[in-house]
Structure formats: structure tokens, C-alpha cells
Motif scaffolding. Sequence first.
Motif, short mmCIF file in Angstrom:
data_model
loop_
_atom_site.label_atom_id
_atom_site.label_comp_id
_atom_site.label_asym_id
_atom_site.label_seq_id
_atom_site.Cartn_x
_atom_site.Cartn_y
_atom_site.Cartn_z
N LEU A 28 0.83 -1.21 0.00
CA LEU A 28 0.00 0.00 0.00
C LEU A 28 0.86 1.26 0.00
CD1 LEU A 28 -3.00 -0.91 2.30
CD2 LEU A 28 -2.79 -1.04 -0.18
N ARG A 98 -4.57 -5.11 -8.09
CA ARG A 98 -5.73 -4.21 -8.16
C ARG A 98 -6.88 -4.85 -8.94
NH1 ARG A 98 -6.58 1.12 -8.12
NH2 ARG A 98 -4.38 1.62 -7.80
N PHE A 105 -13.52 -8.45 -4.86
CA PHE A 105 -13.70 -7.84 -3.56
C PHE A 105 -14.66 -6.66 -3.58
CE2 PHE A 105 -10.01 -10.41 -3.17
CZ PHE A 105 -9.92 -10.78 -1.83
N PHE A 106 -15.34 -6.48 -4.69
CA PHE A 106 -16.34 -5.42 -4.80
C PHE A 106 -17.60 -5.99 -5.43
CE2 PHE A 106 -12.45 -3.12 -4.38
CZ PHE A 106 -12.78 -1.93 -3.78
N ARG A 112 -15.55 2.38 -6.26
CA ARG A 112 -14.18 1.91 -6.14
C ARG A 112 -13.22 2.87 -6.85
NH1 ARG A 112 -15.57 -3.27 -9.62
NH2 ARG A 112 -17.57 -2.63 -8.78
N ARG A 114 -10.44 3.68 -9.48
CA ARG A 114 -10.25 3.07 -10.80
C ARG A 114 -8.95 3.56 -11.43
NH1 ARG A 114 -13.75 4.43 -14.71
NH2 ARG A 114 -14.12 6.43 -13.69
N HIS B 7 -8.74 -3.95 5.65
CA HIS B 7 -8.95 -3.00 4.57
C HIS B 7 -10.32 -3.21 3.92
CE1 HIS B 7 -4.74 -1.96 4.97
NE2 HIS B 7 -4.41 -3.22 4.79
N SER B 10 -12.10 -0.23 2.48
CA SER B 10 -11.36 0.64 1.57
C SER B 10 -12.00 0.66 0.19
CB SER B 10 -9.91 0.14 1.45
OG SER B 10 -9.25 0.85 0.43
N ALA B 11 -11.95 1.82 -0.47
CA ALA B 11 -12.43 1.91 -1.85
C ALA B 11 -11.36 1.46 -2.85
CB ALA B 11 -12.85 3.35 -2.17
N CYS B 12 -10.21 1.06 -2.34
CA CYS B 12 -9.08 0.75 -3.23
C CYS B 12 -8.96 -0.76 -3.46
CB CYS B 12 -7.78 1.27 -2.63
SG CYS B 12 -6.34 0.78 -3.60
N PRO B 13 -9.02 -1.16 -4.74
CA PRO B 13 -8.91 -2.59 -5.06
C PRO B 13 -7.52 -3.18 -4.84
CG PRO B 13 -10.00 -1.37 -6.83
CD PRO B 13 -9.36 -0.35 -5.92
N VAL B 14 -6.52 -2.34 -4.56
CA VAL B 14 -5.23 -2.90 -4.15
C VAL B 14 -5.29 -3.30 -2.68
CG1 VAL B 14 -2.75 -2.50 -3.91
CG2 VAL B 14 -4.00 -1.44 -5.79
N ALA B 15 -6.02 -2.50 -1.89
CA ALA B 15 -6.03 -2.69 -0.44
C ALA B 15 -6.85 -3.91 -0.01
CB ALA B 15 -6.56 -1.44 0.24
N ARG B 16 -8.03 -4.07 -0.55
CA ARG B 16 -8.91 -5.13 -0.03
C ARG B 16 -8.30 -6.52 -0.08
NH1 ARG B 16 -15.29 -3.73 -1.34
NH2 ARG B 16 -15.18 -1.58 -0.63
N PRO B 17 -7.64 -6.89 -1.19
CA PRO B 17 -7.10 -8.26 -1.23
C PRO B 17 -6.00 -8.50 -0.21
CG PRO B 17 -7.17 -7.29 -3.43
CD PRO B 17 -7.48 -6.20 -2.47
N LEU B 18 -5.42 -7.45 0.31
CA LEU B 18 -4.30 -7.64 1.23
C LEU B 18 -4.76 -8.20 2.57
CD1 LEU B 18 -2.16 -4.53 0.36
CD2 LEU B 18 -1.75 -6.91 -0.28
N VAL B 144 -5.20 7.23 -10.90
CA VAL B 144 -6.27 6.59 -10.16
C VAL B 144 -7.38 7.61 -9.92
CG1 VAL B 144 -6.93 5.55 -7.96
CG2 VAL B 144 -4.79 4.88 -9.07
N LEU B 145 -8.58 7.28 -10.35
CA LEU B 145 -9.74 8.13 -10.11
C LEU B 145 -10.47 7.61 -8.88
CD1 LEU B 145 -11.15 8.51 -13.75
CD2 LEU B 145 -9.45 9.91 -12.55
N LEU B 146 -10.62 8.48 -7.90
CA LEU B 146 -11.31 8.07 -6.68
C LEU B 146 -12.82 8.11 -6.91
CD1 LEU B 146 -9.09 9.92 -4.07
CD2 LEU B 146 -9.02 7.53 -4.80
N PRO B 147 -13.54 7.27 -6.20
CA PRO B 147 -15.00 7.23 -6.40
C PRO B 147 -15.67 8.50 -5.87
CG PRO B 147 -14.37 5.80 -4.58
CD PRO B 147 -13.10 6.28 -5.20
#
Lengths: 147, 147
Positions: A28, A98, A105-106, A112, A114, B7, B10-18, B144-147
Motif C-alpha cells: 500500500l 488491483r 472484492f467489490f 471503487r 479506478r 482494509h 477501503s475503496a481501493c482494489p489494491v487494499a482489499r485483497p491484502l 487513479v480516479l477516486l470514487p
Amino acid sequence: MPKRTSHEESACPVARPLDVLGDGWTLLIVRDAFDGLRRFGQFQKNLGLAKNILSARLANLVANGVFELTPAADGSPYQEYRLTEKGRALFPVVTALRQWGEQYFFTGDEPRARLVDRAAGAPVARVEVRASDGRVLGPDDTEVLLP
Amino acid sequence: MPKRTSHEESACPVARPLDVLGDGWTLLIVRDAFDGLRRFGQFQKNLGLAKNILSARLANLVANGVFELTPAADGSPYQEYRLTEKGRALFPVVTALRQWGEQYFFTGDEPRARLVDRAAGAPVARVEVRASDGRVLGPDDTEVLLP
């Protein structure tokens, strides 16, 4: 049997990097660096991570050549953590993770973050494993040869 | 500031899988599964990991849908851990990590495990991030575009 604490003697290129990347926060921090964060306080604020833990993770990443410490670009007294070439080479790893996160995970309509191609404004393509001639390979199409 | 332990919001798809992958052993268990290992004793022998730790990691991977427990294919009383579709979808993640390890964690002539395309017998191509039109993208080509 004792728990190994290091994979540095392993012949497996999946194993060795996990001495650097083997905890969730480390990837992260690298993700944040890809998003442009460079200062301790920025990482700290964004990750909500205890300062002593962040400090240890950043020191480890500097010691392993993923980040380098440089003077601040704006002349302020802060130091900045910048990804080295080795650190930037983690882009496919973070992006593949990602996309796995996006897929599993979504829920369909859940908001999310993107990753988009700046030039096209469109999501990047799926990261795939390919043969040297371009064929897409799945796990059963490959094998690991031991040294 | 407290250390987050999950996580999952989290809105981040990198974070959730961790939450699933955030320790070094977990990805090595998945690597072993790609190499055909299926039984507790096989993982234990290959990883040299304490049984209680391996047991906890495998239970976590089953709970998160990366592995499923199935009766042994040969009719023996053992159960087997098989990668689900979700688990098999980690192939690009593990392969991208493998290639990063090959590039930065081995000297030129050091013996290493190699992932090859079964059909061609040749090493797989480098995993790359690409735009939808096929252009190879680096970190600076994306945002990266945040939601």
C-alpha cells in the motif's frame, strides 16, 4: 519445524521478494507512491498507519532499493521518498493485484478507485500472462522448472 | 492513530485483497498450488512452515474462497486444497511478482526456478500493463480516479 524468517536463499523468484513485500502495508505504501505521494506525513495521513510502523516499513523499502530518499523537489526541508527503477517495476504487480481486487472484492455497483489510462481516460486492459508469441497463458499452460 | 487491522471498507482494489494476501506465506501457498500441490502435508513439507501457521493460512484461504476443500482425486482419505476460479485468477499477480523477483533478487548466473510455456518450452513473456488498444503503460501513463 521452525518458521523460516527469510526467503533470501530460495531458488524461487516468487519467494525472495516477499522478504520486502510480505506484509500488507508495504504494497500500500508502494501504491501510494504510484499515486504521487512522497513525504512521510502524506503516507501517514493517507494510510492511517502508526508512525513507528510506517517508519520501519519505509526504512525497509529504502534498504531494499525500492525507494530512495531525496531532498524535496520544492526546496523545503522535507525529504521525499521516491520510487527507484526497481520500485517502479512493481507497477504490473500492483496493477494485477488491483484487478484481482476489483473482480472479487467489490460488488457490481460498489464505488471503487479506478486506474485509467491518462491518454484515453479509459480503464487499463486486464493484465495477462502471455507466451513470447503473444498467446494468453493460464496456470495449466505453464510449468516451473527447478534449477 | 490506531493501526487498521482490515482494509475491507477501503475503496481501493489494491487494499482489499491484502486482508487475504498480506503475509508472505499466503502467496507462497498459492504458488505451490499453481505448481500442483494439493495436500496439507505437501504444502507443509515444501514450505517448511509450522503446522499451526500453515493450518491458519489455509483456513483463511478457504474462508476467502481462494481454495476449496475437496475429497482426494485418488479416493484416499485425504482432503485436497484446490484453487477456485478466484484463486486461479491470482496467476498474473504471482507471475508479475515472480518476474520482479527474477529481475532484482538474483544475480545473472544464479540458479533459479523458471516459469515456462509448456507448449514452447520457453520462458513466458514479461507481464505488462496495457491500455485497451494494446499500448504498454507505465505508472506515469495512468492515474487513479477516486470514487
